[in-house]
Design a protein around this motif. Structure first.
Motif, PDB file in Angstrom:
ATOM      1  N   VAL A 182       1.042  -3.365 -11.157  1.00 24.50           N
ATOM      2  CA  VAL A 182       1.430  -4.639 -10.539  1.00 24.50           C
ATOM      3  C   VAL A 182       0.844  -4.746  -9.136  1.00 24.50           C
ATOM      4  CG1 VAL A 182       3.373  -6.022  -9.722  1.00 24.50           C
ATOM      5  CG2 VAL A 182       3.535  -4.844 -11.914  1.00 24.50           C
ATOM      6  N   LEU A 183       0.845  -3.659  -8.394  1.00 23.50           N
ATOM      7  CA  LEU A 183       0.243  -3.672  -7.056  1.00 23.50           C
ATOM      8  C   LEU A 183      -1.247  -3.977  -7.131  1.00 23.50           C
ATOM      9  CD1 LEU A 183       2.016  -0.608  -5.376  1.00 23.50           C
ATOM     10  CD2 LEU A 183       2.504  -3.039  -5.043  1.00 23.50           C
ATOM     11  N   LEU A 184      -1.923  -3.465  -8.153  1.00 25.18           N
ATOM     12  CA  LEU A 184      -3.339  -3.771  -8.345  1.00 25.18           C
ATOM     13  C   LEU A 184      -3.523  -5.256  -8.657  1.00 25.18           C
ATOM     14  CD1 LEU A 184      -6.308  -3.023  -8.726  1.00 25.18           C
ATOM     15  CD2 LEU A 184      -5.753  -2.318 -11.066  1.00 25.18           C
ATOM     16  N   ALA A 185      -2.671  -5.806  -9.525  1.00 26.69           N
ATOM     17  CA  ALA A 185      -2.759  -7.234  -9.857  1.00 26.69           C
ATOM     18  C   ALA A 185      -2.508  -8.096  -8.622  1.00 26.69           C
ATOM     19  CB  ALA A 185      -1.746  -7.567 -10.956  1.00 26.69           C
ATOM     20  N   MET A 186      -1.596  -7.677  -7.771  1.00 28.42           N
ATOM     21  CA  MET A 186      -1.312  -8.435  -6.552  1.00 28.42           C
ATOM     22  C   MET A 186      -2.483  -8.367  -5.578  1.00 28.42           C
ATOM     23  SD  MET A 186       2.695  -7.347  -6.068  1.00 28.42           S
ATOM     24  CE  MET A 186       3.038  -8.415  -4.675  1.00 28.42           C
ATOM     25  N   ALA A 187      -3.164  -7.231  -5.538  1.00 30.48           N
ATOM     26  CA  ALA A 187      -4.347  -7.112  -4.682  1.00 30.48           C
ATOM     27  C   ALA A 187      -5.458  -8.038  -5.175  1.00 30.48           C
ATOM     28  CB  ALA A 187      -4.833  -5.661  -4.655  1.00 30.48           C
ATOM     29  N   TYR A 188      -5.639  -8.095  -6.494  1.00 27.18           N
ATOM     30  CA  TYR A 188      -6.634  -8.999  -7.058  1.00 27.18           C
ATOM     31  C   TYR A 188      -6.265 -10.454  -6.757  1.00 27.18           C
ATOM     32  CZ  TYR A 188      -9.154 -11.803 -10.489  1.00 27.18           C
ATOM     33  OH  TYR A 188      -9.914 -12.771 -11.083  1.00 27.18           O
ATOM     34  N   ASP A 189      -5.001 -10.785  -6.854  1.00 24.99           N
ATOM     35  CA  ASP A 189      -4.533 -12.142  -6.557  1.00 24.99           C
ATOM     36  C   ASP A 189      -4.878 -12.542  -5.136  1.00 24.99           C
ATOM     37  OD1 ASP A 189      -2.602 -14.549  -7.009  1.00 24.99           O
ATOM     38  OD2 ASP A 189      -1.809 -13.555  -5.222  1.00 24.99           O
ATOM     39  N   ARG A 190      -4.626 -11.654  -4.187  1.00 24.22           N
ATOM     40  CA  ARG A 190      -4.931 -11.970  -2.775  1.00 24.22           C
ATOM     41  C   ARG A 190      -6.440 -12.044  -2.560  1.00 24.22           C
ATOM     42  NH1 ARG A 190      -2.316 -15.070  -0.922  1.00 24.22           N
ATOM     43  NH2 ARG A 190      -2.001 -15.409  -3.157  1.00 24.22           N
ATOM     44  N   ALA A 191      -7.211 -11.194  -3.232  1.00 29.89           N
ATOM     45  CA  ALA A 191      -8.663 -11.234  -3.085  1.00 29.89           C
ATOM     46  C   ALA A 191      -9.221 -12.549  -3.617  1.00 29.89           C
ATOM     47  CB  ALA A 191      -9.304 -10.053  -3.823  1.00 29.89           C
ATOM     48  N   ASP A 239      -6.316   2.720 -10.051  1.00 33.14           N
ATOM     49  CA  ASP A 239      -5.584   1.666  -9.353  1.00 33.14           C
ATOM     50  C   ASP A 239      -5.918   1.642  -7.864  1.00 33.14           C
ATOM     51  OD1 ASP A 239      -4.460   0.956 -11.727  1.00 33.14           O
ATOM     52  OD2 ASP A 239      -2.490   1.843 -11.332  1.00 33.14           O
ATOM     53  N   ILE A 240      -6.003   2.825  -7.266  1.00 37.64           N
ATOM     54  CA  ILE A 240      -6.323   2.882  -5.831  1.00 37.64           C
ATOM     55  C   ILE A 240      -7.733   2.367  -5.571  1.00 37.64           C
ATOM     56  CG2 ILE A 240      -6.746   4.462  -3.904  1.00 37.64           C
ATOM     57  CD1 ILE A 240      -4.406   6.140  -4.918  1.00 37.64           C
ATOM     58  N   LEU A 241      -8.664   2.722  -6.448  1.00 37.09           N
ATOM     59  CA  LEU A 241     -10.027   2.204  -6.298  1.00 37.09           C
ATOM     60  C   LEU A 241     -10.050   0.687  -6.448  1.00 37.09           C
ATOM     61  CD1 LEU A 241     -12.160   4.847  -8.249  1.00 37.09           C
ATOM     62  CD2 LEU A 241     -12.162   4.416  -5.783  1.00 37.09           C
ATOM     63  N   GLY A 242      -9.290   0.161  -7.415  1.00 39.34           N
ATOM     64  CA  GLY A 242      -9.218  -1.280  -7.596  1.00 39.34           C
ATOM     65  C   GLY A 242      -8.608  -1.978  -6.398  1.00 39.34           C
ATOM     66  N   ILE A 243      -7.534  -1.412  -5.862  1.00 40.78           N
ATOM     67  CA  ILE A 243      -6.888  -1.995  -4.683  1.00 40.78           C
ATOM     68  C   ILE A 243      -7.820  -1.929  -3.472  1.00 40.78           C
ATOM     69  CG2 ILE A 243      -5.007  -1.650  -3.026  1.00 40.78           C
ATOM     70  CD1 ILE A 243      -3.284  -0.738  -5.421  1.00 40.78           C
ATOM     71  N   GLY A 280      -2.352 -12.131   7.771  1.00 40.29           N
ATOM     72  CA  GLY A 280      -0.892 -12.177   7.683  1.00 40.29           C
ATOM     73  C   GLY A 280      -0.396 -12.329   6.269  1.00 40.29           C
ATOM     74  N   THR A 281      -1.142 -13.052   5.428  1.00 42.04           N
ATOM     75  CA  THR A 281      -0.733 -13.222   4.033  1.00 42.04           C
ATOM     76  C   THR A 281      -0.833 -11.914   3.250  1.00 42.04           C
ATOM     77  OG1 THR A 281      -2.958 -13.859   3.322  1.00 42.04           O
ATOM     78  CG2 THR A 281      -1.496 -15.624   4.046  1.00 42.04           C
ATOM     79  N   CYS A 282      -1.611 -10.968   3.749  1.00 38.96           N
ATOM     80  CA  CYS A 282      -1.797  -9.689   3.045  1.00 38.96           C
ATOM     81  C   CYS A 282      -0.979  -8.557   3.652  1.00 38.96           C
ATOM     82  CB  CYS A 282      -3.274  -9.283   3.074  1.00 38.96           C
ATOM     83  SG  CYS A 282      -4.372 -10.439   2.253  1.00 38.96           S
ATOM     84  N   SER A 283      -0.411  -8.769   4.833  1.00 40.52           N
ATOM     85  CA  SER A 283       0.251  -7.676   5.544  1.00 40.52           C
ATOM     86  C   SER A 283       1.435  -7.121   4.753  1.00 40.52           C
ATOM     87  CB  SER A 283       0.708  -8.145   6.929  1.00 40.52           C
ATOM     88  OG  SER A 283       1.605  -9.242   6.814  1.00 40.52           O
ATOM     89  N   SER A 284       2.214  -8.007   4.129  1.00 37.86           N
ATOM     90  CA  SER A 284       3.367  -7.525   3.366  1.00 37.86           C
ATOM     91  C   SER A 284       2.913  -6.676   2.182  1.00 37.86           C
ATOM     92  CB  SER A 284       4.209  -8.713   2.884  1.00 37.86           C
ATOM     93  OG  SER A 284       3.429  -9.605   2.124  1.00 37.86           O
ATOM     94  N   HIS A 285       1.839  -7.099   1.520  1.00 41.23           N
ATOM     95  CA  HIS A 285       1.335  -6.339   0.368  1.00 41.23           C
ATOM     96  C   HIS A 285       0.828  -4.973   0.800  1.00 41.23           C
ATOM     97  CE1 HIS A 285      -1.649  -5.865  -3.165  1.00 41.23           C
ATOM     98  NE2 HIS A 285      -0.457  -5.461  -3.526  1.00 41.23           N
ATOM     99  N   ILE A 286       0.154  -4.913   1.939  1.00 40.10           N
ATOM    100  CA  ILE A 286      -0.333  -3.631   2.450  1.00 40.10           C
ATOM    101  C   ILE A 286       0.834  -2.681   2.712  1.00 40.10           C
ATOM    102  CG2 ILE A 286      -1.506  -2.512   4.379  1.00 40.10           C
ATOM    103  CD1 ILE A 286      -3.259  -5.018   4.591  1.00 40.10           C
ATOM    104  N   CYS A 287       1.914  -3.218   3.316  1.00 41.98           N
ATOM    105  CA  CYS A 287       3.088  -2.390   3.596  1.00 41.98           C
ATOM    106  C   CYS A 287       3.714  -1.863   2.305  1.00 41.98           C
ATOM    107  CB  CYS A 287       4.122  -3.202   4.388  1.00 41.98           C
ATOM    108  SG  CYS A 287       3.619  -3.616   6.060  1.00 41.98           S
TER     109      CYS A 287
END
Length: 319
Positions: A119-128, A214-218, A243-250
């Motif tokens: 899910v974290l990988l999918a969220m990273a793709y969404d933000r990208a 997953d880490i490589l994808g993120i 700022g839109t990505c800061s929460s996801h990074i945390c």
């Protein structure tokens, strides 16, 4: 000969195991309920409120918030798969758990962990996609695509984790029934058999494959995000995009950092790190991210924060 047969039959397909909690701490581990109890309560309330807000508010039925709801549901499952049993062991002392229930717990713990990573990988793709190609984002990421992603992640988690309980179930003889842990972790159960080579190799290969992919994808997704942010014309625009990505990074850091410490101490610290520390790290890895994630998103995501405040104060947002 009779004694040998009796010993073997005692541990032939055991009907239950005994979870001891933190070895060596004795009654002192009762105080740990003051730590893990509030953490679990926070995970329940936070993720439950987040799911309720996304469900009730139709304006949040967007891919980003649906992925956030998927993360909250995974967190609820992950925390609930171990916390009730953990608190029972800490408060009441060693307890028995049925053999079949133990295998079910092994399945859910080890299925929901890669599910959360996915899910974290999918969220990273969404933000990208949102930052790197805002004009194409509505086509690239839709509610239907989020549904397909949820189904794919669930099927992947089930497919890769089914061998864990199957590898345990095939064992005929156990050297002991007592598990020196707070829940039925895969390797904690396998160690009762003695010969753990196949399970060790499978667990190691699986952990490396899933985590590394997953880490490589993120990392790749955030590389694209960084490139897109640096192309923005103004400093304010760059700050808003970050700022839109800061929460996801945390959230990513909250999940992978405890996981890394738990993995390293389990694989390489057997002779240098006390076993209670191993167990403590494994519980923190599974319980702390579900408790922190709602707080992180509540603090950094304005839409979620506003909806929660409106719900708690019975105030409607202005039209």
């Amino acid at each position: 000969m009779a004694e040998t047969l009796q010993l073997n039959s005692t541990f032939l397909h055991p009907t239950f195991f005994i979870l001891t909690g933190f070895p060596g701490l004795g009654s002192a581990q009762t105080w740990l309920t003051l730590v893990f109890g509030p953490i679990y309560l926070l995970a329940l309330l936070g993720n439950g409120a987040l799911l309720a807000v996304v469900w009730i508010d139709s304006t949040l039925h967007q891919p980003m918030f649906l992925l956030l709801a998927m993360l909250a549901a995974t967190d609820l499952g992950l925390a609930t798969s171990i916390a009730p049993g953990l608190l029972a062991v800490l408060w009441l002392g060693p307890r028995s758990v049925l053999y079949a229930v133990c295998l079910v717990q092994v399945f859910f713990v080890h299925a929901l962990t890669p599910m959360e990573s996915g899910v974290l990988l999918a969220m990273a793709y969404d933000r990208a996609a949102a930052i790197g190609g805002p004009l194409h984002y509505p086509v690239l990421v839709t509610k239907a695509h989020v549904g397909y992603a949820a189904l794919a992640l669930a099927l992947k988690a089930v497919a890769i984790v089914v061998p864990f309980p199957r590898l345990v179930a095939k064992f005929e003889h156990f050297q002991a029934k007592t598990i020196g842990h707070t829940y039925c972790a895969h390797m904690a159960v396998v160690e009762l058999v003695g010969n753990t080579r196949a399970n060790n190799l499978y667990g190691l290969a699986l952990s490396l494959a899933i985590s590394c992919m997953d880490i490589l994808g993120i990392t790749g997704s955030y590389g694209l995000i960084a490139h897109a942010v640096l192309q923005l014309p103004t400093r304010e625009a760059r700050a808003k995009a970050f700022g839109t990505c800061s929460s996801h990074i945390c959230v990513i850091l909250a999940f992978y950092i405890p996981g890394l410490f738990s993995y390293l101490t389990h694989r390489f610290g057997h002779h240098t790190v006390p076993k209670p520390v191993h167990i403590l790290l494994s519980n923190i890895y599974l319980l702390l991210p579900p408790a922190l994630n709602p707080l992180i998103y509540g603090a950094h995501t304005k839409q979620i924060r506003d909806r929660l405040l409106e719900t708690l104060t019975f105030r409607k947002s202005p039209l």
